[in-house]
Design a protein around this motif. Structure first.
Motif, PDB file in Angstrom:
ATOM      1  N   SER A   1      37.197  62.106 -31.551  1.00 46.92           N
ATOM      2  CA  SER A   1      37.001  63.567 -32.071  1.00 46.92           C
ATOM      3  C   SER A   1      36.488  64.246 -30.590  1.00 46.92           C
ATOM      4  CB  SER A   1      36.217  63.706 -32.983  1.00 46.92           C
ATOM      5  OG  SER A   1      34.858  63.386 -32.871  1.00 46.92           O
ATOM      6  N   ASP A  49      36.497  59.205 -36.655  1.00 43.75           N
ATOM      7  CA  ASP A  49      36.879  59.457 -38.072  1.00 43.75           C
ATOM      8  C   ASP A  49      37.666  58.136 -38.584  1.00 43.75           C
ATOM      9  OD1 ASP A  49      35.628  61.737 -38.440  1.00 43.75           O
ATOM     10  OD2 ASP A  49      36.977  62.803 -37.259  1.00 43.75           O
ATOM     11  N   ARG A  53      32.810  59.078 -41.059  1.00 44.33           N
ATOM     12  CA  ARG A  53      32.559  59.500 -39.781  1.00 44.33           C
ATOM     13  C   ARG A  53      31.325  58.700 -39.101  1.00 44.33           C
ATOM     14  NH1 ARG A  53      32.857  65.482 -37.455  1.00 44.33           N
ATOM     15  NH2 ARG A  53      35.020  64.372 -37.356  1.00 44.33           N
TER      16      ARG A  53
END
Lengths: 244, 244
Positions: free
Chosen positions: A19, A194, A210
């Protein structure tokens, strides 16, 4: 950049994405580079995205807002094949809209890649790689996984471990090690990760995890893997190159 | 494609290249993607090449045939810095000669990359990465190695192991493992591997090793490393993702 990996195992599906940049929009359990579209009991569809953020965000936005319209949409598709085709068609639609002579002359790459997987009642779980050109390939026995983005650093461990019969626990362990190798060698891939695991035929509500920098399990793995590699390396024999 | 790696350690220099395509010409102990120019007792210069084969071959041919001429050449250069500059200038000369509007319109990439290292009496060993544009960077304490070609698969193990104080034996072991990871995951990189180790200040004649598929040490390493990875992986704890 981005690193995403997905696996289609006998036990189920695994999806994971980093991310460092965010490509998702918050709608229908959508987060970061992983977007989840689900009707618990009926279907689960997961998309992982890499490439031009404007393109991938637009694709997710269009797929999301069309869920309420009359056009064909993700909850109407009768098979995962049709889902992959719809995602590919939407990628082409966005690129055709955004990429004109002016922007292409500026050297912009409008391409976006997707890994699309899931299960629709009546079918086994399926996994596709949808290219920037809108066409796509499906994972099979021989190649049960796909990667997009910065895929090379973390590929060797997956090649060594992952087989169709690998359990989801082992696949998750292998995936986190693959991310660790990538994150160590490439600054453009970063935490949190994730991860979503789906058991074949469960049609259970998606339960994504997460994994942040202080995740105890991830840190145990990183440490254990690093130490194990060093010990393995030290135990390997040396060669006397200068008197060979 | 190609995979080459070189290291500048306190103990000396290491050079290694795969050989799935051949870029070298046979002159002055030149072989495959590794080319050696030496005056034992005085200087050792090693070039590893990746990229357009026509370009890299031409660069090696010109550097070789000019050794007998009046122009500046590799045996006249007073420092390794001047060697790197000469290699860069020769890359630019070849690309300027070969790349015209017609060929560029056909999408041909004329670029060639070189790793250039060695020792000239009066200097410490030095290592450079010469880009396709002819400019170059030098290895230092913080970054004691360079890779060219398919570098990503084999980078994580180098990042974990190699420090300036690493011995040549350990560096050779790490290099062979890095090649093993690359060869397993990428078909465009293949055996045999050419490897050359040079002890700082030795000015000894170059003694390159060719590591083939039936090399006993390489096979011991491959087996040991694969088994060690599997054992390390199995020993790492599992997580109960579905009851987290």
């Amino acid at each position: 950049m981005t690193y995403c990996v997905a696996m289609r195992l006998e036990a189920g599906l695994l999806f994971a994405s980093d991310s460092r940049t965010n490509a998702g929009v918050d709608h229908i359990a959508t987060f970061r580079k992983m977007s989840v579209f689900e009707q618990p009991g009926e279907r689960l569809i997961v998309l992982l995205s890499a490439g031009n953020l404007a393109t991938t965000q637009s694709v997710i936005s269009l797929l999301t807002q069309r869920l309420k319209g009359q056009e064909e949409h993700l909850f109407k598709c009768p098979s995962m094949y049709d889902v992959a085709e719809l995602v590919g068609r939407t990628v082409k639609e966005v690129v055709a809209r955004d990429a004109d002579a002016q922007s292409l002359g500026q050297g912009v790459d409008f391409g976006g890649n997707f890994i699309v997987g899931g299960q629709i009642r009546g079918e086994a779980p399926r996994l596709f790689h949808v290219y920037a050109q809108g066409n796509f390939i499906e994972a099979c026995e021989d190649t049960p996984y796909f990667q997009i983005g910065e895929s090379k650093y973390g590929k060797p461990i997956i090649d060594r471990v992952i087989k169709p019969k690998t359990s989801l626990k082992e696949a998750a362990k292998c995936t986190l090690i693959s991310f660790d190798s990538t994150i160590r060698s490439n600054l453009s891939v970063g935490l949190p990760i994730d991860m979503l695991l789906y058991k074949t035929d469960s049609f259970a509500p998606a339960d994504p995890h997460r994994i942040t920098a202080d995740d105890p399990y991830f840190n145990k793995l990183r440490r254990g893997w690093g130490e194990g590699l060093r010990k393995t390396f030290e135990k390997l024999p040396d060669e006397d190159w200068f008197n060979k």
